[in-house]
Design an enzyme around this catalytic site. Sequence first.
Site, PDB file in Angstrom:
ATOM      1  N   HIS A  25       0.822  -1.222   0.000  1.00  0.00           N
ATOM      2  CA  HIS A  25       0.000   0.000   0.000  1.00  0.00           C
ATOM      3  C   HIS A  25       0.849   1.262   0.000  1.00  0.00           C
ATOM      4  O   HIS A  25       0.366   2.330  -0.384  1.00  0.00           O
ATOM      5  CB  HIS A  25      -1.025  -0.021   1.144  1.00  0.00           C
ATOM      6  CG  HIS A  25      -0.524   0.445   2.473  1.00  0.00           C
ATOM      7  ND1 HIS A  25      -0.159  -0.412   3.478  1.00  0.00           N
ATOM      8  CD2 HIS A  25      -0.333   1.695   2.959  1.00  0.00           C
ATOM      9  CE1 HIS A  25       0.225   0.298   4.526  1.00  0.00           C
ATOM     10  NE2 HIS A  25       0.134   1.567   4.237  1.00  0.00           N
ATOM     11  N   GLN A  55       0.463   6.378  11.368  1.00  0.00           N
ATOM     12  CA  GLN A  55       0.672   6.884  10.017  1.00  0.00           C
ATOM     13  C   GLN A  55       2.140   7.223   9.794  1.00  0.00           C
ATOM     14  O   GLN A  55       2.768   7.869  10.625  1.00  0.00           O
ATOM     15  CB  GLN A  55      -0.165   8.150   9.770  1.00  0.00           C
ATOM     16  CG  GLN A  55      -1.607   7.882   9.432  1.00  0.00           C
ATOM     17  CD  GLN A  55      -2.436   7.549  10.653  1.00  0.00           C
ATOM     18  OE1 GLN A  55      -2.056   7.871  11.764  1.00  0.00           O
ATOM     19  NE2 GLN A  55      -3.568   6.899  10.450  1.00  0.00           N
ATOM     20  N   GLY A  56       2.665   6.777   8.672  1.00  0.00           N
ATOM     21  CA  GLY A  56       4.064   7.030   8.343  1.00  0.00           C
ATOM     22  C   GLY A  56       4.973   5.869   8.720  1.00  0.00           C
ATOM     23  O   GLY A  56       6.110   5.795   8.265  1.00  0.00           O
ATOM     24  N   ASP A  57       4.495   4.980   9.599  1.00  0.00           N
ATOM     25  CA  ASP A  57       5.270   3.780   9.947  1.00  0.00           C
ATOM     26  C   ASP A  57       5.017   2.653   8.955  1.00  0.00           C
ATOM     27  O   ASP A  57       5.717   1.625   8.979  1.00  0.00           O
ATOM     28  CB  ASP A  57       4.897   3.283  11.354  1.00  0.00           C
ATOM     29  CG  ASP A  57       5.363   4.222  12.450  1.00  0.00           C
ATOM     30  OD1 ASP A  57       6.492   4.738  12.338  1.00  0.00           O
ATOM     31  OD2 ASP A  57       4.602   4.441  13.408  1.00  0.00           O
ATOM     32  N   SER A  58       4.023   2.811   8.113  1.00  0.00           N
ATOM     33  CA  SER A  58       3.625   1.756   7.176  1.00  0.00           C
ATOM     34  C   SER A  58       4.800   1.161   6.425  1.00  0.00           C
ATOM     35  O   SER A  58       5.733   1.878   6.035  1.00  0.00           O
ATOM     36  CB  SER A  58       2.636   2.314   6.149  1.00  0.00           C
ATOM     37  OG  SER A  58       1.348   2.309   6.696  1.00  0.00           O
TER      38      SER A  58
END
Length: 298
Positions: A107, A252-255
């Site tokens: 994603h 969010q942003g660690d994905s």
Amino acid sequence: MAGKRRTAEAAGAGAAGTAGAGLRRGRRALLVLLAALPLPVAAGTVASSTPALAQGQLRIIGGTGASTQQEPWMVALGSRSVYGDYRSGQFCGGTLVSPTKVVTAAHCLYDESTMRPADRPDLKVIVGRSDLSTSAGSEVAVSQVWIDPDYSMRSNMWDVAVLTLAVPQPGRGVLPLVDQGATAPYRAGTVATVFGWGDTRGNGQYPMTLHSVQVPMIADSTCAQDYPDGAFRASTMVCAGEQNQGGRDACQGDSGGPLVVAGRLVGLVSWGAGCAEAGHPGVYTRVAALADAVRGQL
Ligand code: 4AZ
């Protein structure tokens, strides 16, 4: 079930797009939560937010600082043309699993608005840079992108991708994948560690430096109740976090970043409702379900 694969959903290449899935995924759920109720004060290591902040103890969410010196396999995905020079253009995490290959979440490479692979001609893998405000390490071009052909943006299943580096990184430590079909690392209560440059507060505060937090594995049966109506699919997903008190999580942003048990890559930050909420743990790609497919790309 783990071996059962749907036929490939075409993951067409080169669709135009600007917004990145990485930083925005789950945002809707997060905003709804913030509007509906005051953010619950997280228990555990984030008990008092102001003193913790003063001491610099608030990380990923509820964690501590980490370094690419100690975790050389921890990489950032960056696109300066899309996300700007601020924080080296970071928008997702990834893991170096060989001198030329990085595992991340599918994603991260999709455009949420078009539901197609995003076009990021300047996609870089940033190695050896704990602090994104610096020029430490290097920004390595990507020569090839493989997205699991079964990845579905709708169901979040098979959320994995492999990037090939244009410049090999022979001297850098790599993190081995867990074995296909492994179950022991996923036993409920097993303590895992997740790493990333994502939101530290669940309200859009992105740090410059790498963080990590320990999160216990959660039983599939519990997670299926936390995310009802089949949203949680144990065949390709696993949950980790503080089920009862929240307070520790990826955000969010660690994905795309790694969930690690005993020196092996067992999960990839994938999705969740909000961040660090009790009863809404982080959901990770279950690497043991797709380790062979990934190895086929190495
Ligand atoms: C995201 O949007 C995201 N709390 C990552 C992790 C979690 C939720 C959202 C899990 O990248």
